[in-house]
Design a protein around this motif. Structure first.
Motif, short mmCIF file in Angstrom:
data_model
loop_
_atom_site.label_atom_id
_atom_site.label_comp_id
_atom_site.label_asym_id
_atom_site.label_seq_id
_atom_site.Cartn_x
_atom_site.Cartn_y
_atom_site.Cartn_z
N HIS A 21 16.11 10.74 -3.75
CA HIS A 21 15.75 10.11 -5.02
C HIS A 21 15.27 8.67 -4.81
CE1 HIS A 21 20.01 8.95 -4.64
NE2 HIS A 21 19.69 7.90 -5.35
N ASP A 22 15.81 7.96 -3.83
CA ASP A 22 15.34 6.60 -3.56
C ASP A 22 13.92 6.62 -2.98
OD1 ASP A 22 17.70 5.40 -4.43
OD2 ASP A 22 18.61 5.53 -2.43
N ARG A 23 13.67 7.53 -2.05
CA ARG A 23 12.34 7.65 -1.47
C ARG A 23 11.32 8.00 -2.55
NH1 ARG A 23 13.67 10.99 2.14
NH2 ARG A 23 13.04 12.82 0.98
N ARG A 24 11.69 8.91 -3.44
CA ARG A 24 10.81 9.32 -4.54
C ARG A 24 10.53 8.14 -5.47
NH1 ARG A 24 6.96 11.62 -4.46
NH2 ARG A 24 6.11 10.66 -6.27
N ARG A 25 11.56 7.33 -5.74
CA ARG A 25 11.38 6.16 -6.61
C ARG A 25 10.43 5.16 -5.98
NH1 ARG A 25 16.66 3.44 -8.53
NH2 ARG A 25 15.13 2.21 -9.67
N ILE A 80 5.13 2.60 -5.93
CA ILE A 80 3.88 2.32 -5.22
C ILE A 80 2.70 2.86 -6.02
CG2 ILE A 80 2.51 2.84 -3.16
CD1 ILE A 80 5.22 2.95 -1.62
N ALA A 81 2.82 4.07 -6.51
CA ALA A 81 1.73 4.68 -7.28
C ALA A 81 1.38 3.83 -8.50
CB ALA A 81 2.10 6.09 -7.71
N ARG A 82 2.39 3.31 -9.19
CA ARG A 82 2.14 2.45 -10.34
C ARG A 82 1.46 1.14 -9.93
NH1 ARG A 82 6.94 4.76 -12.02
NH2 ARG A 82 8.24 3.02 -11.38
N LEU A 83 1.90 0.55 -8.82
CA LEU A 83 1.28 -0.68 -8.34
C LEU A 83 -0.18 -0.45 -7.94
CD1 LEU A 83 4.18 -2.06 -6.12
CD2 LEU A 83 3.34 -3.06 -8.26
N VAL A 84 -0.44 0.66 -7.28
CA VAL A 84 -1.80 0.98 -6.87
C VAL A 84 -2.68 1.20 -8.11
CG1 VAL A 84 -3.23 2.74 -5.73
CG2 VAL A 84 -1.16 1.90 -4.61
N ALA A 85 -2.16 1.93 -9.09
CA ALA A 85 -2.94 2.17 -10.32
C ALA A 85 -3.21 0.87 -11.05
CB ALA A 85 -2.18 3.15 -11.21
N GLY A 101 -3.38 -2.11 -9.74
CA GLY A 101 -4.31 -2.89 -8.93
C GLY A 101 -5.74 -2.40 -9.02
N SER A 102 -5.91 -1.11 -9.33
CA SER A 102 -7.26 -0.56 -9.43
C SER A 102 -7.72 -0.48 -10.88
CB SER A 102 -7.32 0.82 -8.78
OG SER A 102 -6.51 1.74 -9.49
N GLY A 103 -6.93 -1.09 -11.78
CA GLY A 103 -7.31 -1.11 -13.18
C GLY A 103 -6.96 0.14 -13.95
N GLY A 104 -6.17 1.03 -13.33
CA GLY A 104 -5.80 2.29 -13.99
C GLY A 104 -4.50 2.18 -14.61
#
Length: 51
Positions: free
Chosen positions: A32-36, A41-46, A48-51
């Motif tokens: 669960h920690d790895r998944r979090r 990361i996915a939210r940060l990437v989105a 950062g790319s304006g998504g």
């Protein structure tokens, strides 16, 4: 029930790529920690790319 190895490898690669952590460090995390981390990361990437 086991976690699909393809999914596990994807999570390891994703976290390693973005956080520059080693495989052992990532595998030491509870699932669960790895998944979090991967979700954060996915939210940060989105963001950062304006998504």
């Amino acid at each position: 029930m086991t976690y699909a190895s393809d999914r596990l490898h994807e999570e390891i690669a994703y976290v390693a790529y973005h956080f520059h952590w080693g495989q052992d460090e990532i595998l030491d995390l509870e699932h669960h920690d790895r998944r979090r981390y991967a979700d954060h990361i996915a939210r940060l990437v989105a963001r950062g790319s304006g998504g």
